[in-house]
Write a protein that holds these residues in place. Structure first.
Motif, PDB file in Angstrom:
ATOM      1  N   LEU A 238      44.732   3.567 -16.144  1.00 36.81           N
ATOM      2  CA  LEU A 238      44.076   4.194 -15.142  1.00 36.81           C
ATOM      3  C   LEU A 238      44.500   2.948 -13.866  1.00 36.81           C
ATOM      4  O   LEU A 238      43.915   1.865 -14.068  1.00 36.81           O
ATOM      5  CB  LEU A 238      43.271   4.277 -16.235  1.00 36.81           C
ATOM      6  CG  LEU A 238      42.600   5.382 -17.189  1.00 36.81           C
ATOM      7  CD1 LEU A 238      42.095   5.673 -17.686  1.00 36.81           C
ATOM      8  CD2 LEU A 238      43.789   6.789 -17.127  1.00 36.81           C
ATOM      9  N   VAL A 239      44.715   4.002 -12.479  1.00 40.11           N
ATOM     10  CA  VAL A 239      43.866   3.205 -12.172  1.00 40.11           C
ATOM     11  C   VAL A 239      42.967   2.692 -11.176  1.00 40.11           C
ATOM     12  O   VAL A 239      41.480   4.207 -11.811  1.00 40.11           O
ATOM     13  CB  VAL A 239      44.576   4.000 -10.421  1.00 40.11           C
ATOM     14  CG1 VAL A 239      43.956   3.838  -9.332  1.00 40.11           C
ATOM     15  CG2 VAL A 239      46.588   4.215 -10.113  1.00 40.11           C
ATOM     16  N   ALA A 249      48.585   4.845   1.886  1.00 40.54           N
ATOM     17  CA  ALA A 249      49.863   5.318   1.486  1.00 40.54           C
ATOM     18  C   ALA A 249      49.549   6.948   0.738  1.00 40.54           C
ATOM     19  O   ALA A 249      50.345   7.364   1.230  1.00 40.54           O
ATOM     20  CB  ALA A 249      50.417   4.464   0.428  1.00 40.54           C
ATOM     21  N   TYR A 250      49.141   6.492  -0.271  1.00 40.04           N
ATOM     22  CA  TYR A 250      48.438   7.835  -1.546  1.00 40.04           C
ATOM     23  C   TYR A 250      47.413   8.150  -0.824  1.00 40.04           C
ATOM     24  O   TYR A 250      46.493   9.169  -1.803  1.00 40.04           O
ATOM     25  CB  TYR A 250      48.007   6.639  -2.795  1.00 40.04           C
ATOM     26  CG  TYR A 250      48.935   6.513  -3.240  1.00 40.04           C
ATOM     27  CD1 TYR A 250      50.368   7.301  -3.780  1.00 40.04           C
ATOM     28  CD2 TYR A 250      49.402   4.773  -3.053  1.00 40.04           C
ATOM     29  CE1 TYR A 250      51.686   6.506  -4.055  1.00 40.04           C
ATOM     30  CE2 TYR A 250      50.519   4.235  -3.676  1.00 40.04           C
ATOM     31  CZ  TYR A 250      52.008   4.595  -3.895  1.00 40.04           C
ATOM     32  OH  TYR A 250      52.538   4.355  -4.235  1.00 40.04           O
ATOM     33  N   GLY A 251      46.778   8.133   0.067  1.00 42.04           N
ATOM     34  CA  GLY A 251      45.305   8.795   0.395  1.00 42.04           C
ATOM     35  C   GLY A 251      44.381   8.973  -0.597  1.00 42.04           C
ATOM     36  O   GLY A 251      43.224   9.794  -0.480  1.00 42.04           O
ATOM     37  N   LEU A 252      44.027   7.407  -0.792  1.00 42.61           N
ATOM     38  CA  LEU A 252      42.963   7.369  -1.922  1.00 42.61           C
ATOM     39  C   LEU A 252      41.607   7.156  -0.580  1.00 42.61           C
ATOM     40  O   LEU A 252      41.561   6.332  -0.401  1.00 42.61           O
ATOM     41  CB  LEU A 252      43.536   5.824  -2.977  1.00 42.61           C
ATOM     42  CG  LEU A 252      44.190   6.251  -3.496  1.00 42.61           C
ATOM     43  CD1 LEU A 252      44.826   4.893  -4.274  1.00 42.61           C
ATOM     44  CD2 LEU A 252      44.996   7.523  -4.555  1.00 42.61           C
ATOM     45  N   THR A 253      40.388   7.983  -1.657  1.00 43.47           N
ATOM     46  CA  THR A 253      38.823   7.774  -1.198  1.00 43.47           C
ATOM     47  C   THR A 253      38.557   6.487  -2.263  1.00 43.47           C
ATOM     48  O   THR A 253      38.555   6.592  -3.148  1.00 43.47           O
ATOM     49  CB  THR A 253      38.373   8.667  -0.899  1.00 43.47           C
ATOM     50  OG1 THR A 253      38.325   9.228  -2.372  1.00 43.47           O
ATOM     51  CG2 THR A 253      39.596   9.407   0.018  1.00 43.47           C
ATOM     52  N   ASP A 254      37.519   6.478  -1.754  1.00 45.61           N
ATOM     53  CA  ASP A 254      36.332   5.619  -2.915  1.00 45.61           C
ATOM     54  C   ASP A 254      35.913   6.259  -3.848  1.00 45.61           C
ATOM     55  O   ASP A 254      35.617   6.275  -5.332  1.00 45.61           O
ATOM     56  CB  ASP A 254      34.628   5.293  -2.040  1.00 45.61           C
ATOM     57  CG  ASP A 254      35.325   3.708  -1.188  1.00 45.61           C
ATOM     58  OD1 ASP A 254      36.419   3.398  -1.906  1.00 45.61           O
ATOM     59  OD2 ASP A 254      33.842   3.356  -0.063  1.00 45.61           O
ATOM     60  N   PRO A 260      38.047   7.083 -12.900  1.00 44.47           N
ATOM     61  CA  PRO A 260      39.423   6.008 -13.037  1.00 44.47           C
ATOM     62  C   PRO A 260      40.662   7.438 -13.341  1.00 44.47           C
ATOM     63  O   PRO A 260      40.405   8.389 -13.984  1.00 44.47           O
ATOM     64  CB  PRO A 260      39.180   5.066 -14.350  1.00 44.47           C
ATOM     65  CG  PRO A 260      38.334   4.635 -14.035  1.00 44.47           C
ATOM     66  CD  PRO A 260      36.971   5.942 -13.093  1.00 44.47           C
ATOM     67  N   PHE A 261      41.959   7.157 -13.171  1.00 48.33           N
ATOM     68  CA  PHE A 261      42.821   8.568 -13.165  1.00 48.33           C
ATOM     69  C   PHE A 261      43.979   8.273 -13.703  1.00 48.33           C
ATOM     70  O   PHE A 261      44.804   6.571 -13.302  1.00 48.33           O
ATOM     71  CB  PHE A 261      42.970   9.604 -11.771  1.00 48.33           C
ATOM     72  CG  PHE A 261      43.351   8.446 -10.228  1.00 48.33           C
ATOM     73  CD1 PHE A 261      44.455   8.546 -10.600  1.00 48.33           C
ATOM     74  CD2 PHE A 261      42.585   8.255  -9.791  1.00 48.33           C
ATOM     75  CE1 PHE A 261      44.791   8.293  -8.899  1.00 48.33           C
ATOM     76  CE2 PHE A 261      42.885   7.598  -8.577  1.00 48.33           C
ATOM     77  CZ  PHE A 261      44.314   7.342  -8.582  1.00 48.33           C
ATOM     78  N   PRO A 262      45.273   8.024 -14.070  1.00 44.88           N
ATOM     79  CA  PRO A 262      46.615   7.900 -15.172  1.00 44.88           C
ATOM     80  C   PRO A 262      46.862   7.568 -13.383  1.00 44.88           C
ATOM     81  O   PRO A 262      47.254   8.621 -12.353  1.00 44.88           O
ATOM     82  CB  PRO A 262      47.298   9.253 -15.105  1.00 44.88           C
ATOM     83  CG  PRO A 262      46.378   9.491 -16.241  1.00 44.88           C
ATOM     84  CD  PRO A 262      44.392   9.550 -14.857  1.00 44.88           C
ATOM     85  N   ALA A 263      47.773   6.719 -13.172  1.00 42.42           N
ATOM     86  CA  ALA A 263      48.905   5.808 -12.303  1.00 42.42           C
ATOM     87  C   ALA A 263      49.450   7.000 -11.903  1.00 42.42           C
ATOM     88  O   ALA A 263      50.264   6.801 -11.376  1.00 42.42           O
ATOM     89  CB  ALA A 263      49.192   4.805 -12.679  1.00 42.42           C
ATOM     90  N   SER A 264      49.941   7.519 -13.335  1.00 41.27           N
ATOM     91  CA  SER A 264      51.405   8.515 -12.941  1.00 41.27           C
ATOM     92  C   SER A 264      51.566   9.520 -12.070  1.00 41.27           C
ATOM     93  O   SER A 264      52.420  10.318 -11.125  1.00 41.27           O
ATOM     94  CB  SER A 264      51.437   9.333 -14.576  1.00 41.27           C
ATOM     95  OG  SER A 264      50.155   9.559 -15.258  1.00 41.27           O
TER      96      SER A 264
END
Length: 323
Positions: A238-239, A249-254, A260-264
């Motif tokens: 999990l990320v 790059a992935y549009g990730l926010t706080d 946590p979510f799957p890296a896939s």
């Protein structure tokens, strides 16, 4: 820089600012404008740079002490690279206060007089347009070369600065290479900028890896925009963290990283931007299985993941039947 140039520096600034089109096109002029309109500074003010008292400096140092500690070998290497060019190296906090520095002993008196010393305040609000303060204001690497500085007393300096982002993607420090040499060529300035950027990215990566020392850190795709994307995943794949480059790059926010979510999930973007990450992880799984001679439990221990997670990876990457 000659007195004639110094005498005309303030006039040049005000002339540029009076031409709205020129000011709008130039990042330096935009910073000059902030120096005048937001901070009320005068290019010809003669007061020396403000210096924190010992108590205030100790507080500032304590807030960033971990980063300063991690940066020590990088500061040493960077100074070995640029020191012979008459440069000093400064690591500042988010307020533009140098917390650590490297410089040749023979140049120390000159750099101290110029304010390139620990405890001095190099924010834009204090010093106007300058490498450290403008880097912090704009959140990007830049060089403020000689008469691009706002204050007349700083126009003998050339300052190349890179921002440093922490493990949560926040701008927390800068890495500055400054010199008062007048003979630096554009090529030399570019080389110094490259060295400073690489050093800043190295500090960021080390800070990220220590912050997530309990996790596995995966390398994201190279987007050709500077620092590599780093992603931290736990034993269940999990990320749990991402540096600024990965966030962009992935549009990730706080908010997204707060759960946590799957890296896939990162591999399934519509633009295929996760292919490099998939390839890297597949290779890591293959190497672990090879070293463990096909033993899934042993390979899982090598990667720091659970046996169930290892089986999922084997199935996802189509690595065949394990032994």
């Amino acid at each position: 820089m000659g007195e004639t140039t110094k005498a005309h520096h303030a006039a040049r600034i005000y002339s540029t600012l009076s031409d709205g089109a020129s000011a709008a096109r130039s990042a330096v002029a935009a910073s000059w404008s902030r120096s005048v309109t937001q901070y009320g500074l005068d290019p010809d003010q003669h007061r020396p740079p403000h210096r924190l008292d010992s108590a205030a400096f100790n507080q500032a140092f304590a807030r960033t002490e971990r980063l300063v500690r991690l940066a020590q070998p990088t500061l040493d290497r960077l100074f070995e690279t640029v020191g012979d060019a008459g440069c000093c190296v400064l690591l500042t906090d988010r307020d533009g206060v140098p917390l650590d520095r490297r410089g040749a002993a023979g140049d120390d008196a000159d750099f101290l007089d110029l304010g390139l010393w620990t405890g001095m305040v190099w924010s834009e609000a204090s010093e106007g347009t300058n490498g450290v303060g403008t880097c912090l204001a704009e959140g990007r690497a830049l060089t403020i070369h000689r008469d691009q500085h706002f204050l007349t007393r700083n126009i003998g300096l050339s300052c190349t600065v890179s921002p440093i982002w922490d493990a949560e993607g926040r701008l927390v420090a800068t890495l500055d290479v400054s010199t008062c040499r007048a003979d630096l060529t554009p090529t030399m300035l570019r080389l110094i900028a490259t060295a400073a950027n690489e050093a800043a990215h190295g500090i960021e990566a080390r800070h990220f890896r220590e912050t997530f020392s309990h996790a596995r850190v995966m390398l994201g795709p190279d987007l050709g925009k500077g620092a590599a994307g780093l992603i931290a995943v736990d034993r269940e794949d999990l990320v749990i963290g991402a540096n600024r480059a990965a966030r962009l790059a992935y549009g990730l926010t706080d908010a997204r990283l707060g759960s946590p979510f799957p890296a896939s999930d990162l591999f399934e973007g519509p633009d295929g931007s996760g292919e490099d990450l998939i390839t890297a992880e597949r290779g890591a799984v293959q190497r672990a299985l090879s070293r463990a001679k096909g033993n899934v439990s042993a390979a899982a221990r090598l990667l720091g993941v659970s046996r169930a997670t290892m089986h999922r990876k084997i199935a996802r990457f189509g690595l065949g039947r394990s032994h």
